[in-house]
Enzyme design. Structure first.
Site, mmCIF file in Angstrom:
data_model
loop_
_atom_site.group_PDB
_atom_site.id
_atom_site.type_symbol
_atom_site.label_atom_id
_atom_site.label_comp_id
_atom_site.label_asym_id
_atom_site.label_seq_id
_atom_site.Cartn_x
_atom_site.Cartn_y
_atom_site.Cartn_z
ATOM 1 N N ASN A 2 47.139 7.010 -36.267
ATOM 2 C CA ASN A 2 46.455 6.037 -36.527
ATOM 3 C C ASN A 2 46.706 4.957 -35.605
ATOM 4 O OD1 ASN A 2 47.657 3.244 -37.813
ATOM 5 N ND2 ASN A 2 48.912 4.824 -38.372
ATOM 6 N N PHE A 33 47.080 -3.561 -37.631
ATOM 7 C CA PHE A 33 47.231 -4.590 -38.920
ATOM 8 C C PHE A 33 46.102 -5.076 -39.202
ATOM 9 C CE2 PHE A 33 51.815 -5.624 -37.151
ATOM 10 C CZ PHE A 33 52.234 -4.670 -37.734
ATOM 11 N N SER A 71 55.519 -1.235 -35.570
ATOM 12 C CA SER A 71 54.283 -0.593 -35.313
ATOM 13 C C SER A 71 53.721 -0.403 -33.840
ATOM 14 C CB SER A 71 53.017 -1.287 -36.245
ATOM 15 O OG SER A 71 51.819 -1.049 -35.833
ATOM 16 N N ASN A 96 51.007 -0.291 -32.988
ATOM 17 C CA ASN A 96 49.517 -0.466 -32.680
ATOM 18 C C ASN A 96 48.945 -2.026 -32.531
ATOM 19 O OD1 ASN A 96 48.731 2.463 -33.110
ATOM 20 N ND2 ASN A 96 49.315 1.905 -35.360
ATOM 21 N N THR A 97 50.082 -2.690 -32.324
ATOM 22 C CA THR A 97 49.770 -4.063 -32.029
ATOM 23 C C THR A 97 50.621 -4.341 -30.634
ATOM 24 O OG1 THR A 97 49.781 -5.079 -34.216
ATOM 25 C CG2 THR A 97 50.577 -6.442 -32.556
ATOM 26 N N LYS A 149 62.076 -2.516 -40.722
ATOM 27 C CA LYS A 149 61.452 -1.437 -40.572
ATOM 28 C C LYS A 149 61.611 -1.041 -39.130
ATOM 29 C CE LYS A 149 57.565 1.553 -41.786
ATOM 30 N NZ LYS A 149 56.334 1.695 -42.658
ATOM 31 N N ASN A 179 59.170 4.053 -38.629
ATOM 32 C CA ASN A 179 57.676 4.028 -38.725
ATOM 33 C C ASN A 179 57.158 5.252 -38.011
ATOM 34 O OD1 ASN A 179 55.075 2.710 -38.447
ATOM 35 N ND2 ASN A 179 56.246 0.942 -38.442
#
Length: 363
Positions: A115, A119, A180, A182-183, A222, A251
């Site tokens: 994925n 966010f 994460s 993805n940012t 996290k 994560n």
């Protein structure tokens, strides 16, 4: 039954299925008979599984990770599904659409997902309106917070503080998400000194809110699975020194070795599911050996069965979380795992799940 319909579901767009599922859960949540039906079908209650941490009681150690209920819309229904706790978010101060679609890919041959959601959420304020009755949930509710994509890292603390300001009166615990993939550049905040400054600023804001009369909440960090051993040790030790209440490990991963050759292997984003099972369990064990006597650990990554969960618990996790496992195993995953945990505990002579925590890490 879920396995019979999964083949049909997997022919549909991944996000479309998620949206339809949330819609169905909303209908169940708005109906007292609906919630009662979910409890009857999916909850398993046994005192041997009840876990007490941070002054909270978790009816069982199997929670749902952040990412499913991003906007705190169906956490009551998810609690009725038998999870021991539910984590909502990740929430950012301002609403944002996330990354362009497609951004969610199933790899069924590997029981995995990639994925790059980014966010996507409706913003912290709207979530706060959904959380006004969080205390009536069947289970503890966690709130996972992050920064907006457009906020530069040097101003990241302001975003986390804004989230805390809007949300601290709600939820049972909070999670700082700096892991994460993805940012853009978010994981740079895991650099030890950056992380310590961020945690310090967040804790200072929490203390200010507590001085106004809001109940104190545990704040967890996290972490990503892609750090070096030395970096991970520095991060968790630094976080504990700054007063963090717990560690969530881990994560999603950027590694692709386990899925090489798959048509989606080169898609950008975080990989979750079975390929992460052993890696995340190893991190749980290492973190437990570093700080397990100081703060609890929540283990997450590739949990599909009771054995998967039990390995993380024996490695040092006091609680565990699932997400990708639910995509492949269905809504009954928590009940299935908890049934298996009871059998594994009995096999090993444990009268309570807490007795299994960290036994492999202590050996």
């Amino acid at each position: 039954m879920y396995k019979l319909i999964r083949k049909y579901l997997f022919q549909m767009d991944t996000e479309e299925i998620h949206e339809k599922t949330v819609g169905a859960l909303k209908l169940m949540e708005d109906s007292a008979p609906g919630k009662s039906l979910l409890r009857m079908m999916f909850q398993l209650k046994d005192e041997r599984l009840a876990t007490k941490l941070w002054g909270l009681t978790f009816p069982n150690p199997v929670g749902l990770a952040a990412g499913f209920d991003k906007n705190a819309e169906v956490y009551h229904a998810l609690g009725a599904l038998g999870f021991g706790f539910v984590e909502i978010g990740t929430l950012t101060p301002q609403a944002q659409p996330g990354n362009p679609r497609p951004r969610l890919f199933r790899l069924p041959e590997h029981e995995a997902v990639i994925n790059r959601m980014g966010f996507n959420n409706h913003g912290a304020y709207l979530a706060s309106q959904h959380l006004v009755d969080y205390a009536y949930s069947d289970v503890p509710i966690g709130i996972n917070i992050g920064k907006n994509k457009v906020t530069p890292n040097e101003e990241a603390a302001s975003d986390y503080i804004k989230c805390l300001d809007m949300l601290y009166a709600y939820g049972h615990y909070f999670v700082i998400n700096i892991s994460s993939p993805n940012t853009p550049n978010l994981r740079d905040l895991q650099e030890t000194e950056s992380m310590r400054q961020l945690v310090r600023a967040i804790r200072e804001k929490a203390a200010e809110l507590e001085a106004r009369g809001i109940q104190k909440k545990p704040i967890l960090l996290k972490v990503a699975p892609d750090m070096s051993d030395e970096h991970m040790r520095d991060v968790v030790q630094g976080a504990v020194a700054e007063g963090i209440s717990g560690i969530i490990a881990t994560n999603t991963t950027l590694a692709r070795e386990a899925v090489q050759g798959h048509r989606y292997a080169e898609e950008a984003g975080g990989l979750s599911g079975k390929p992460l099972t052993e890696r995340s369990t190893a991190w749980v064990k290492e973190i437990y050996q570093e700080v397990g006597d100081k703060v609890p650990i929540i283990g997450v990554g590739g949990i599909f069965t009771g054995e998967d969960a039990y390995q993380k618990i024996r490695a040092g996790a006091s609680l565990v979380q699932v997400y990708t496992g639910m995509i492949y195993q269905g809504p009954g995953i928590s009940k299935q795992i908890n049934k298996q945990l009871l059998k594994l505990m009995q096999r090993d002579g444990f009268s309570h799940i807490s007795e299994a925590v960290g036994v492999d890490a202590k050996a």
